[in-house]
Design a protein around this motif. Structure first.
Motif, PDB file in Angstrom:
ATOM      1  N   SER A  27       0.764  -1.389  -0.075  1.00  0.00           N
ATOM      2  CA  SER A  27       0.058  -0.054  -0.012  1.00  0.00           C
ATOM      3  C   SER A  27       0.888   1.201   0.046  1.00  0.00           C
ATOM      4  N   GLY A  28       0.352   2.391  -0.324  1.00  0.00           N
ATOM      5  CA  GLY A  28       0.924   3.630  -0.261  1.00  0.00           C
ATOM      6  C   GLY A  28       1.490   3.873  -1.681  1.00  0.00           C
ATOM      7  N   ASN A  29       2.345   4.931  -1.864  1.00  0.00           N
ATOM      8  CA  ASN A  29       3.041   5.518  -3.071  1.00  0.00           C
ATOM      9  C   ASN A  29       3.741   4.508  -3.580  1.00  0.00           C
ATOM     10  N   SER A  30       3.751   4.032  -5.037  1.00  0.00           N
ATOM     11  CA  SER A  30       4.556   3.096  -5.551  1.00  0.00           C
ATOM     12  C   SER A  30       5.541   4.067  -6.169  1.00  0.00           C
ATOM     13  N   ARG A  35       5.311  11.682  -6.988  1.00  0.00           N
ATOM     14  CA  ARG A  35       4.463  12.992  -7.172  1.00  0.00           C
ATOM     15  C   ARG A  35       5.384  13.808  -8.164  1.00  0.00           C
ATOM     16  N   PRO A  41      -2.997  13.634  -6.060  1.00  0.00           N
ATOM     17  CA  PRO A  41      -3.033  12.076  -5.580  1.00  0.00           C
ATOM     18  C   PRO A  41      -4.162  11.191  -6.200  1.00  0.00           C
ATOM     19  N   TYR A  43      -6.029   7.343  -4.507  1.00  0.00           N
ATOM     20  CA  TYR A  43      -5.788   6.351  -3.574  1.00  0.00           C
ATOM     21  C   TYR A  43      -6.828   5.050  -3.650  1.00  0.00           C
ATOM     22  N   GLU A 106      -7.097   4.079   1.668  1.00  0.00           N
ATOM     23  CA  GLU A 106      -5.755   4.045   2.109  1.00  0.00           C
ATOM     24  C   GLU A 106      -5.101   5.356   2.491  1.00  0.00           C
ATOM     25  N   ARG A 107      -4.396   5.547   3.500  1.00  0.00           N
ATOM     26  CA  ARG A 107      -3.940   6.590   4.118  1.00  0.00           C
ATOM     27  C   ARG A 107      -2.782   7.519   3.244  1.00  0.00           C
ATOM     28  N   TYR A 108      -2.161   6.783   2.556  1.00  0.00           N
ATOM     29  CA  TYR A 108      -1.124   7.378   1.569  1.00  0.00           C
ATOM     30  C   TYR A 108      -1.542   7.101   0.010  1.00  0.00           C
ATOM     31  N   PRO A 109      -1.342   8.104  -0.662  1.00  0.00           N
ATOM     32  CA  PRO A 109      -1.602   8.123  -2.058  1.00  0.00           C
ATOM     33  C   PRO A 109      -0.841   6.978  -2.597  1.00  0.00           C
ATOM     34  N   TYR A 112       0.135   9.846  -8.350  1.00  0.00           N
ATOM     35  CA  TYR A 112      -0.359  10.923  -8.653  1.00  0.00           C
ATOM     36  C   TYR A 112      -0.719  11.013 -10.195  1.00  0.00           C
TER      37      TYR A 112
END
Length: 164
Positions: A27-30, A35, A41, A43, A106-109, A112
């Motif tokens: 999870s989160g930004n790959s 960015r 962003p 999600y 999810e908390r983090y993008p 983008y």
């Protein structure tokens, strides 16, 4: 007995061949969709499938690169809108398909995007033309979310040709 065992093994192998490598996806930004500039962003999110199915009329809802085998319904959240896919088709809206069920974005993008809402909405409307109808194994809500992530992660402002 041996025939049944062989059939089960073939079935399991077929499932693994049709499922993307979900165990590697976090999870989160790959790193593949960082960015950049004024990109917005997006999600991944989930809704518990048991809740979505509970109390529904028969036929209204059916059991549906994050995991494509999960007991959740997956969606994409981008610029204030939810993008989803189910047996009834693909949709976009300012609320989730089943609002009474708790969802978790999810908390983090995940990444983008420069793409406009209009572009993503066209992709959602044309999704079934490009990838076919709902299939619990090969074209479910998880596959849809992963494919929309691929669209969103484009490095340009240009909408994919299949969305036009």
């Amino acid at each position: 007995m041996r025939f049944v065992l062989i059939c089960r093994l073939l079935f399991i192998c077929t499932l693994f061949l049709s499922v993307e490598s979900w165990w590697f996806v976090k999870s989160g930004n790959s790193r593949g969709c960082p960015r950049r500039g004024n990109a917005r962003p997006y999600y991944f999110g989930t809704t518990h499938l048991g809740c979505m199915l509970k109390g529904r009329q028969k036929g209204k809802r059916s059991v549906p690169l994050r995991g494509t085998w999960d007991d959740t319904h997956r969606y994409i959240y981008y610029r204030g809108k939810y993008f989803e896919f189910s047996r009834s088709g693909s949709r976009s809206g300012y609320s989730r398909l089943d609002e009474h069920c708790r969802g978790k974005t999810e908390r983090y993008p995940a990444g983008y995007s420069y793409l406009s809402l209009d572009c993503i909405e066209r992709c959602v409307r044309r999704y079934q033309n490009e990838y076919g109808g709902y299939n619990v194994v090969s074209n479910n809500c998880h596959n849809f979310a992963n494919r929309m992530s691929e669209v969103l992660c484009r490095r340009s402002y240009q909408c994919p040709s299949w969305c036009n």
